[in-house]
Design an enzyme around this catalytic site. Structure first.
Site, PDB file in Angstrom:
ATOM      1  N   TYR A  50       0.860  -1.181   0.000  1.00 51.58           N
ATOM      2  CA  TYR A  50       0.000   0.000   0.000  1.00 51.58           C
ATOM      3  C   TYR A  50       0.897   1.231   0.000  1.00 51.58           C
ATOM      4  CZ  TYR A  50      -4.041  -2.971   1.134  1.00 51.58           C
ATOM      5  OH  TYR A  50      -5.031  -3.920   1.099  1.00 51.58           O
ATOM      6  N   GLU A  51       0.376   2.332  -0.530  1.00 51.83           N
ATOM      7  CA  GLU A  51       1.231   3.511  -0.693  1.00 51.83           C
ATOM      8  C   GLU A  51       1.621   4.129   0.641  1.00 51.83           C
ATOM      9  OE1 GLU A  51      -1.155   5.824  -3.306  1.00 51.83           O
ATOM     10  OE2 GLU A  51      -2.328   6.711  -1.712  1.00 51.83           O
ATOM     11  N   SER A  52       0.993   3.686   1.733  1.00 46.67           N
ATOM     12  CA  SER A  52       1.409   4.127   3.061  1.00 46.67           C
ATOM     13  C   SER A  52       2.773   3.557   3.435  1.00 46.67           C
ATOM     14  CB  SER A  52       0.367   3.720   4.095  1.00 46.67           C
ATOM     15  OG  SER A  52       0.078   2.338   3.998  1.00 46.67           O
ATOM     16  N   GLY A  53       3.386   2.776   2.563  1.00 50.08           N
ATOM     17  CA  GLY A  53       4.719   2.249   2.835  1.00 50.08           C
ATOM     18  C   GLY A  53       4.701   0.876   3.490  1.00 50.08           C
TER      19      GLY A  53
ATOM     20  N   HIS B 105       1.300  11.975  -5.290  1.00 50.04           N
ATOM     21  CA  HIS B 105       2.077  11.567  -4.110  1.00 50.04           C
ATOM     22  C   HIS B 105       3.569  11.502  -4.432  1.00 50.04           C
ATOM     23  CE1 HIS B 105      -1.338  10.984  -1.705  1.00 50.04           C
ATOM     24  NE2 HIS B 105      -1.430   9.669  -1.667  1.00 50.04           N
TER      25      HIS B 105
END
Lengths: 261, 285, 285, 261
Positions: A50-53, B105
């Site tokens: 996920y792009e939250s890392g 982003h």
């Protein structure tokens, strides 16, 4: 005979596209449900990012946000956002980028920015997030989106994320690294790009759905493959896994939060 | 050396001024809600708000008229839908027009990283084939001086003030963060002034090794603030209140209901402790 | 998915070929000595060796004639003095000439970071006022497209093979590193192929959160190798043998003594276990 | 009367230059000894950063290498090398960069690369390491170097790290961020740049050392300040702390290493 919703059928169809050895960059919502369903059924080793890392995460319930704590706790590791975008996505370490959008056009270009003109929008949508670079770098893009003439449009109000642009190889000529949108999973079936024109064509329908329903839901004259595949409905184990996942998720999200004070 | 003697009210009035560019960072996790509310209470104006994912806290600040400009890359209520106050500002200039500086982003991550490194611009492979560069002069193409390849450049982001919420700090002001980071560390290192609220002040942090610490001399002030990220979360302390995020959709949809809610829970409370208490006594929705 | 079935000898012969560009990274800590020795044993030639701090392992590889080119930023025996084999190669082309591509640490860090990000070049504020750019065409100036400011660019480094030593890996091939990192992670992500020796294979790594992990699909092969970083160290397993580093100064000062030492301890041993045993039976100096 | 070596006097003199609130980027060898001596005496809160990414480290013994495990174990945190150079040094977060070198010239420019021509060196030195960017970015540079006409030279064989270049403001005109070499601590005393020309001038001598010794040790005509300060020898506590540090260090480095096998 199993009865299921179109959403469920769509999610199961999307999950079936994923392989056990895939590395997926996952958007929130329907893509997240599909990827986790795959992990809980036929693809237990699939790597979800996920792009939250959160890299290699294995949530027990679906996250509401892209950064719920559940994603961090069950991850192989948690890296910073600059790192997940540069060392993983941009570096070509992602096989499949799984996106949603508000609008898609016949070449798989996506809009999640505005309806109406950018400077004076009728509807301001949330915007790009990670999508433009997921669409650019992932080896393949899968798109999940319910179809109607306002979502499958002749012309995007804004191109947030490039698919095949105007088709016929324009994407490759621009030097875009990833392969572009290989599959569009919607609530009647599956679209894939034509190998020459790269225009999306109907290639498979949910068993029992007719081509006319598909044509009516799509805002451009929909091309149809010569031989249309039929997509079987969710099997009992698939549906059970999906419904159990949603039940766990709803129960978890309804639990009251205790805040220290 | 970080100052540890301030209340949150003191710290905000000292460091956050009308017209400043400020970044309240934290990616879904550790969003500094208490600090955002204090900015609203102090009626600070004309702010340039910077944040990858504006989230509810910026929806509230924009709706209360604190912002003249927003730099962002995804402006929604995560998992729920729109930020109605942000939409109202962009679509109808209510309560005032807000200038938009919109990135992806990846672009904003590159801009924060450049800022943290005191480089004038960040480089990425991004925005290709999209309409964003046509609407943002801050996205340009440059050529690699070795290969001639074209890549994308974005200007560095260096906020006047970055505000973070973190789990812990020690009495020297070293700040420890665990869990999802987003670009919080880059936003802190990029800032001229860093302000941090923490769940807990401890005498000494455990040995960190490779764990995430923002050292004390990067930080201007550390303020203890229990529950300071609520309704976002602090990993190991409390979870994200997903129900609140869902409830916010209807609270924020209507201007009057929004104002009433803000008056009751933010303007009508003296500090974050009272804010949290006010949610106990009335249903959030 | 990382392959776990190889011996070190198998892995080196499969992945490291004559003429390849290879980076054995690790900054003082976790230097992959066992892998370097195996490359010497297999008499692999014409390598482009890449490493910020060549250290003893590259002194040995250069002295044994494995290298045609060296990209580096500091070529000494840390805390001791010169690398005599490196000096002999540069000063007297012995045993063969070695081409030099010389950077500063900051420049090489930017180059590895660009490589890890698949950007064609890295940007830094560096090399200003020094003689290095006059001798390295890989250091150029470019202008910021927003401010016109001049900054330095270096081409990305993308080794054919990066080899690391790490503390632990799990049975999927996820690699866990604790302690001083240098640019090891960047060197790994920048490489076409990553090979990792580890002290220990475990069934499952503990939950990592923000700890350093290189995920399994970035890694081609993981090979268990006890003491694989000796005489460098593996934090938590064994310390750096500073006495060996000091002893190396006199071993390496003389060509014949060096060759004799290498024949006895490296060429004359079948693997790293025998290498370590050979040091027990004869004093290192 | 205390007797001490010149090395000890030099190290103590260097340590005295450091303040309790300084953030120092520390080179290995003499600078490392001086910085840790300061920390163990009058500057307990000084922040020491080594280029191995060990930030705020408090070693009990001196490291032999820039990356001994002791530095990591006692650090506030350990960051990657790209990060320590970009987020800390380049970002201007370092007050004092503490360097050594093989050669220094009258404008504080340093050589640690080669003796003789670069392409065909008489002596190949280790090279730049972190020095060029430490010299560029740190707010002030302190240099520690024993003096003789081969180290304090009329003309560098190679400029690895810029001091004031040709002086008279050339450094500032080039837009170099940091302040340049403010102090050169050597084994007879202290040199500092002239405010106008930026040429290094003798400003202080070890008590009992004459100007002639300084002139003889420096390979250019050494400028001397109007009033020369006297540097007192190490005090008993300073010397005791330094010697204890070296004793602990030697004992630690002599301990046999147990390697698993």
């Amino acid at each position: 005979m199993i009865t299921c919703t179109r959403n469920e059928w769509m999610t199961v169809t999307a999950a079936r596209q994923l392989r056990n050895d895939s590395v997926c960059f996952v958007g929130i919502g329907l893509p997240s449900a599909a990827c986790n369903l795959a992990r809980l059924t036929h693809a237990p080793d699939i790597v979800l990012i996920y792009e939250s890392g959160t890299v290699g995460t294995r949530p027990n319930v679906l996250p509401l946000s892209i950064g719920d704590g559940e994603l961090a706790e069950t991850a192989t590791c948690v890296v910073s956002l600059p790192e997940v975008f540069s060392y993983y996505l941009q570096a070509g370490r992602v096989d499949i980028g799984f996106l949603g959008a508000a609008q898609i056009d016949r070449f798989g270009n996506l809009n999640s920015t505005v309806i109406g003109p950018y400077e004076n929008p009728a509807v301001r949508l949330p915007g790009a997030g990670g999508a433009p670079e997921i669409a650019l770098h992932a080896r393949e893009i899968f798109v999940m989106l319910r179809a109607n003439p306002r979502s499958f449009v002749e012309r995007l109000d804004f191109c947030t994320s490039a698919g095949y642009l105007s088709g016929h190889g324009e994407r490759a000529r621009l030097g875009m690294a990833g392969g572009g949108p290989r599959r569009v999973i919607t609530d009647f079936g599956l679209l894939e790009p034509d190998t020459e024109s790269q225009e999306l064509r109907l290639v498979a329908l949910f068993d029992g759905v007719g081509v006319e329903e598909a044509r009516a839901a799509v805002g451009w004259p929909l091309a149809v493959a010569n031989s249309l595949r039929k997509i079987p409905p969710p099997s009992e184990p698939e549906l059970a896994a999906l419904r159990a996942l949603h039940e766990r998720t709803e129960a978890a999200h309804a639990r009251p939060i205790h805040v220290p004070s | 050396m970080a100052e540890l003697g301030f209340t949150l009210s003191d710290a905000i009035s000292r460091y956050v001024h009308d017209g400043a560019s400020i970044a309240l960072e934290g990616f879904t996790h550790l969003i500094p809600f208490a600090a955002g509310h204090e900015i609203i209470r102090q009626r600070i104006r004309d702010l340039h708000l910077i944040r990858m994912t504006p989230d509810i806290v910026y929806d509230q600040m924009i709706g209360m008229g604190c912002a003249r400009k927003l730099t962002f890359s995804w402006g929604g209520n995560p998992g729920v839908g729109s930020l109605h106050r942000l939409r109202d500002a962009v679509e109808h200039a209510w309560p005032r027009p807000v200038e938009i500086n919109e990135h992806s982003h990846a672009g904003m991550a590159a801009a924060f990283t450049a800022g943290a490194s005191r480089l004038p611009f960040g480089v990425l492979r991004g925005y290709l084939g999209t309409d964003l560069p046509a609407h943002n002069p801050n996205v340009r193409r440059i050529a690699c001086p070795f290969t001639g390849q074209s890549v994308t450049a974005v200007p560095a982001i260096n906020p006047d003030v970055t505000i973070l919420h973190a789990q812990r700090a020690d009495r020297a002001g070293n700040v420890s963060i665990t869990g999802i980071l987003g670009a919080a560390r880059e936003a802190a290192f990029a800032a001229k002034t860093v302000l941090v609220t923490v769940e807990e002040l401890v005498d000494a942090l455990p040995p960190a090794l490779n764990a995430i610490v923002i050292p004390h001399w990067i930080v201007a002030a550390v303020v203890p603030c229990l529950g300071g990220a609520y309704p976002s979360y602090a990993h190991g302390y409390y979870e994200r209140d997903n129900a609140f995020y869902q409830a916010w959709d209807s609270i924020s949809r209507d201007r009057e209901r929004f104002i009433h809610w803000m008056e009751e829970h933010v303007l009508g409370t003296a500090d974050h402790r009272q804010f949290l208490a006010s949610l106990q006594t009335s249903a959030p929705a």
